[in-house]
Design an enzyme around this catalytic site. Structure first.
Site, PDB file in Angstrom:
ATOM      1  N   ASP A 279      -0.244   1.840  -4.174  1.00  0.00           N
ATOM      2  CA  ASP A 279      -1.003   0.888  -4.984  1.00  0.00           C
ATOM      3  C   ASP A 279      -2.252   1.492  -5.599  1.00  0.00           C
ATOM      4  OD1 ASP A 279      -2.391   1.068  -2.557  1.00  0.00           O
ATOM      5  OD2 ASP A 279      -3.107  -0.993  -2.675  1.00  0.00           O
TER       6      ASP A 279
ATOM      7  N   ASP B 246      -4.954   3.091  -4.248  1.00  0.00           N
ATOM      8  CA  ASP B 246      -6.285   3.053  -3.644  1.00  0.00           C
ATOM      9  C   ASP B 246      -6.584   4.263  -2.745  1.00  0.00           C
ATOM     10  OD1 ASP B 246      -4.704   2.387  -1.466  1.00  0.00           O
ATOM     11  OD2 ASP B 246      -5.739   0.506  -1.002  1.00  0.00           O
ATOM     12  N   ARG B 247      -5.608   5.097  -2.476  1.00  0.00           N
ATOM     13  CA  ARG B 247      -5.837   6.281  -1.630  1.00  0.00           C
ATOM     14  C   ARG B 247      -5.746   7.554  -2.460  1.00  0.00           C
ATOM     15  NH1 ARG B 247      -3.744   5.085   4.416  1.00  0.00           N
ATOM     16  NH2 ARG B 247      -3.985   2.820   4.375  1.00  0.00           N
TER      17      ARG B 247
ATOM     18  N   SER C 238       0.826  -1.212   0.000  1.00  0.00           N
ATOM     19  CA  SER C 238       0.000   0.000   0.000  1.00  0.00           C
ATOM     20  C   SER C 238       0.855   1.254   0.000  1.00  0.00           C
ATOM     21  CB  SER C 238      -0.966  -0.018   1.183  1.00  0.00           C
ATOM     22  OG  SER C 238      -1.877   1.055   1.108  1.00  0.00           O
ATOM     23  N   HIS C 239       0.690   2.086   1.020  1.00  0.00           N
ATOM     24  CA  HIS C 239       1.358   3.386   1.076  1.00  0.00           C
ATOM     25  C   HIS C 239       2.709   3.312   1.774  1.00  0.00           C
ATOM     26  CE1 HIS C 239      -0.953   2.654   4.667  1.00  0.00           C
ATOM     27  NE2 HIS C 239      -0.279   3.574   5.314  1.00  0.00           N
TER      28      HIS C 239
ATOM     29  N   LYS D 249     -11.066   0.620  -2.175  1.00  0.00           N
ATOM     30  CA  LYS D 249     -11.034   2.072  -2.317  1.00  0.00           C
ATOM     31  C   LYS D 249     -10.259   2.410  -3.582  1.00  0.00           C
ATOM     32  CE  LYS D 249      -7.502   2.163   1.383  1.00  0.00           C
ATOM     33  NZ  LYS D 249      -7.809   0.932   2.136  1.00  0.00           N
TER      34      LYS D 249
ATOM     35  N   ASP E 224      -1.533   6.949  -3.818  1.00  0.00           N
ATOM     36  CA  ASP E 224      -0.492   6.273  -3.052  1.00  0.00           C
ATOM     37  C   ASP E 224       0.156   5.130  -3.824  1.00  0.00           C
ATOM     38  OD1 ASP E 224      -2.700   4.559  -2.971  1.00  0.00           O
ATOM     39  OD2 ASP E 224      -2.069   3.692  -1.060  1.00  0.00           O
TER      40      ASP E 224
END
Length: 547
Positions: free
Chosen positions: A283, A285-286, A117-118, A380, A281
């Protein structure tokens, strides 16, 4: 052991204990995944517990260091375990929301997504893996529990001895009878976005001289943003900054907030800067949304999106409800109430939204940690949120600040801030939360920092879809003026603990709508630190990040 796999391709291994993966998957330092058999054991545990033989599987990641090597290993294991068809994003790239889109479009049995992720990437940074179910969303707890249990006793895994697939060439390949399709990572996602948003109106807005800047943070959304914002919608070349995915994200921290996207923030705070800015971010999703000299909190962003959803083509006439994670501000609740829509409060974790989305109870959902989404996928979706905002701006033809001022005047303004204490020892984090929970019964009626505590609890959630109970989801302190303070330990890092303290207060007086959040919430900030004894227990005199 998967008895149907080819025994000639079996490699003996020894199971070793590890932390239980959550719905966000297993995240560790990259060197952990490079240990002999580590990745293979976890992946074999997926194949041993999930019905993937003879099915279609989606595979891709955010392009961080070790992404391509891991994809080669997983592809060879998929072939050895009888997967019939493997869809892989070209270059090994698939944003998390795009992977969800592909799983759903091609009716795959699931997908393996490689991302932390982030979190930062690189040989000395972080790596991650997770399994998404056939609905395109994070695997439910029953699945992650089964994978974890299997990983504790596994004695070997199956891997085909053939060469891994070539990732930089789109088209068909094969491996030991398994069909492999290297797909354009953007095409299916772009097709879905065209169905949801008025690209003509957005293109006309951009063509009118409207300037925007999108910071891809050298992460996965770079190719998506360039294709959609520049190539399709006509934004000038260079609108997307830091647009080339790099294995170490250019040495940066791909977390779209005010602390880690400083170049973007600086550009938007110039008097002649772009009218709109956004970032995503690692991947994809943010998201973070900015106007000129205007920061939109994720909580406010969700509320504004719900307030305008009926005007967006893909949502007109079908908005049925909304959901937010518990620490997210009550801004969206006020919009839902005004629109006579249900609004659900869930624990943090996209799986809870997935249940509501699959059951047809909500259309939009979001969380304060820069994540918003809808029923178009089961993750998301950062770039989707950016396009949603651009569609609003194309319809309204006013500034982001004007949209926010109008919104606050109608619904009230939820002043909101989150203070993160990163890198605490796990012991200190646990001690802070334990002390807070022990004090819950005695807190109501007390006064601190001039504020009277009306109620205190440890949030528990009864899922309206499957009736499951999720307890101990975070401590909530409710104040007499309708304000609240929330405490949670975050589980998204790979080491230590992060204590997050959330403070919010709704102000309905239009004359008070221009205050600085840290000043307006100063008494709540002091209360939050006092009750948690942050400095006494952790030694930290200030948070690492304030948003």
């Amino acid at each position: 052991m998967n008895a149907a796999a080819n025994p000639a391709h079996r490699v003996a291994s020894t199971a070793f204990g590890d932390q239980k993966p959550g719905t966000s998957g297993l995240r560790k330092k990259t060197v952990e995944f490079q240990r002999p058999h580590y990745l293979e054991n976890f992946v074999q545990s997926i194949f041993d517990t999930q019905p993937l033989r003879g099915e279609t599987l989606v595979l891709g990641g955010d392009g961080r260091y070790y992404n391509d090597v891991a994809i080669g290993i997983i592809a060879r294991m998929a072939a050895a375990n009888g997967v019939a068809r493997l869809l892989i994003g070209q270059h090994g790239w698939l944003s998390t929301p795009a992977a969800s889109c592909v799983i759903r479009k091609y009716q795959a049995a699931g997908g393996i997504i490689l991302s932390a992720s982030h979190n930062p990437g690189g040989p000395d940074a972080d790596f991650g893996i997770k399994f998404n179910a056939a609905n395109g969303g994070p695997a439910p707890e029953s699945v992650t529990d089964a994978i974890f249990r299997r990983s504790q006793v596994i004695e070997g895994y199956f891997i085909d001895p053939g060469a891994p697939p070539v990732l930089d060439r789109a088209g068909g390949q094969s491996l030991a009878g398994m069909k492999i399709e290297i797909i354009d990572p953007v095409a299916d996602y772009l097709e879905l976005m065209r169905q949801l948003f008025d690209f003509k109106a957005i293109g006309e807005l951009i063509g009118s001289g409207f300037r925007l800047c999108f910071d891809a943070m050298h992460a996965i959304t770079g190719p998506y943003a360039k294709a959609i914002l520049e190539d399709v919608l006509g934004a000038p070349a260079g609108t997307v900054i830091n647009g080339d995915p790099l294995p170490d994200f250019g040495g940066g921290h791909p977390d779209p907030n005010l602390a880690h996207a400083q170049a973007l923030v600086a550009a938007l705070w110039q008097a002649d800067g772009p009218e709109f800015g956004a970032a995503s971010d690692g991947d994809g999703d943010r998201n973070m949304v900015l106007g000129r000299r205007c920061y939109v909190t994720p909580s406010d962003s969700l509320a504004v999106m719900l307030a305008h959803a009926e005007r967006i083509p893909g949502y007109a006439g079908r908005v049925i409800g909304a959901a937010r994670s518990m620490p997210t501000s009550l801004a969206v609740d006020r919009v839902a109430q005004a629109l006579n829509l249900p609004c659900y409060e869930t624990p943090t974790g996209w799986k809870y939204f997935g249940n509501l989305l699959d059951a047809g109870k909500v259309s939009l959902c979001g969380e304060e940690s820069f994540g918003t989404g809808s029923d178009h996928v089961r993750e998301k979706d950062g770039l989707w949120a950016v396009l949603f905002w651009l569609n609003i701006l194309a319809l309204r033809r006013v500034s982001v600040q004007e949209i926010m001022n109008e919104h606050w005047a109608r619904f009230g303004r939820d002043y909101y801030t989150r203070h993160d204490y990163e890198g605490l020892s796990s012991e200190a984090g646990a001690q802070i939360m334990a002390a807070l929970r022990e004090s819950l019964a005695s807190l109501p009626g007390q006064e601190h920092q001039g504020l009277r505590i009306e109620k205190a609890d440890d949030f528990a959630y009864r899922d309206p879809v499957d009736d499951s109970l999720s307890a101990a989801q975070g401590v909530r302190i409710f104040l007499g003026d309708g304000a609240r303070v929330v405490y949670r330990l975050s589980g998204t890092g790979t080491s230590g603990a992060t204590l997050r303290i959330y403070m919010e207060r709704c102000v309905r007086d239009p004359q008070a709508l221009a205050g600085d959040p840290q000043a307006v919430l100063g008494d709540l900030v002091a209360l939050g630190r006092e009750l948690a004894q942050v400095e006494e227990i952790s030694g930290r005199s200030a948070p690492s990040v304030i948003t």
